[in-house]
Design a protein around this motif. Sequence first.
Motif, PDB file in Angstrom:
ATOM      1  N   SER A  50       1.174  -3.475  -0.162  1.00 22.94           N
ATOM      2  CA  SER A  50       2.057  -4.009   0.889  1.00 22.94           C
ATOM      3  C   SER A  50       1.625  -5.399   1.352  1.00 22.94           C
ATOM      4  N   GLY A  51       0.328  -5.653   1.290  1.00 21.49           N
ATOM      5  CA  GLY A  51      -0.197  -6.942   1.727  1.00 21.49           C
ATOM      6  C   GLY A  51      -0.216  -7.135   3.226  1.00 21.49           C
ATOM      7  N   LYS A  52      -0.122  -6.047   3.983  1.00 20.98           N
ATOM      8  CA  LYS A  52      -0.116  -6.184   5.437  1.00 20.98           C
ATOM      9  C   LYS A  52      -0.646  -4.920   6.093  1.00 20.98           C
ATOM     10  N   TRP A  53      -0.955  -5.043   7.389  1.00 24.61           N
ATOM     11  CA  TRP A  53      -1.378  -3.910   8.198  1.00 24.61           C
ATOM     12  C   TRP A  53      -0.148  -3.221   8.773  1.00 24.61           C
ATOM     13  N   THR A  54      -0.135  -1.898   8.719  1.00 27.04           N
ATOM     14  CA  THR A  54       0.948  -1.115   9.298  1.00 27.04           C
ATOM     15  C   THR A  54       0.364   0.034  10.106  1.00 27.04           C
TER      16      THR A  54
END
Length: 268
Positions: free
Chosen positions: A248-252
């Motif tokens: 995803s390349g991101k924090w969730t």
Amino acid sequence: MRSRGRRRGWIVVVAILVAVGAAWFVNVGRHHLPSPPGCTVADPDGGSGSYELTPGQAGNAATIAAVGMQMGMPNHAVTVALATAMQESKLINLAGGDRDSAGLFQQRPSQGWGTYDQVRDPVYAAKTFYQHLEAEPDWTQLSVNDAAQLVQNSGAPSAYAKWEGEARAVAMALTGESPAALSCHDLKLTTPRGSLVDTASAELGTTTLSGPHDPARGWAISAWLVAHANDLGVDRVGFAGHSWTAASGKWTSDASATDLTFHQVGTA
């Protein structure tokens, strides 16, 4: 005459096709090219801006921050060190520079900073920078620029000031002061190029990464793992209700992520 006319006609047709193909690439084709790997540090003041680093720059910044934390240096020192390396090398471990300068901080062996191989070692270079900074009286009361200049004695004594905002944001992300502020995206992960155990031991001073941590420490280790993900093959990190994945390349948000966990490519 007819033959020449036909040839000219074909030339015109080919030229048009070439022009159309070039226009398609510029306007359509380039949008389908894969995005290059990169890392983003969010604005700590909650604004819409951010700072962009390459994975290599993020990894070097993480090394500088981790060494500072291992030495017990305050976060202000990490900001000073990062601003210095941003100015001196753009966070790239340079093989050379002015005269015999080399490495992240462009330290000079001829001026007593160590051997060439030592100043090219990011851990050694960061540790030596902090030692020199700590030895300066009242450095904690100085601005980022002035503290950096005390150590570097640069010919451009005000050059470090322009990096203060970015250095502060990166320092806050890497010391855990800004949770989930550093993320890396579009990584092409393969077999780890370095040993996570050896790297963590040298930089963080511990190999105990997973498990319960106080918030600042947990986020600092989490950011360190993400910043080094490209070299160490880390494809997932979870902590304090959030998770980052290389996919995803991101924090969730992730309610299942409580204690710190991570995963490396090629491991069970």
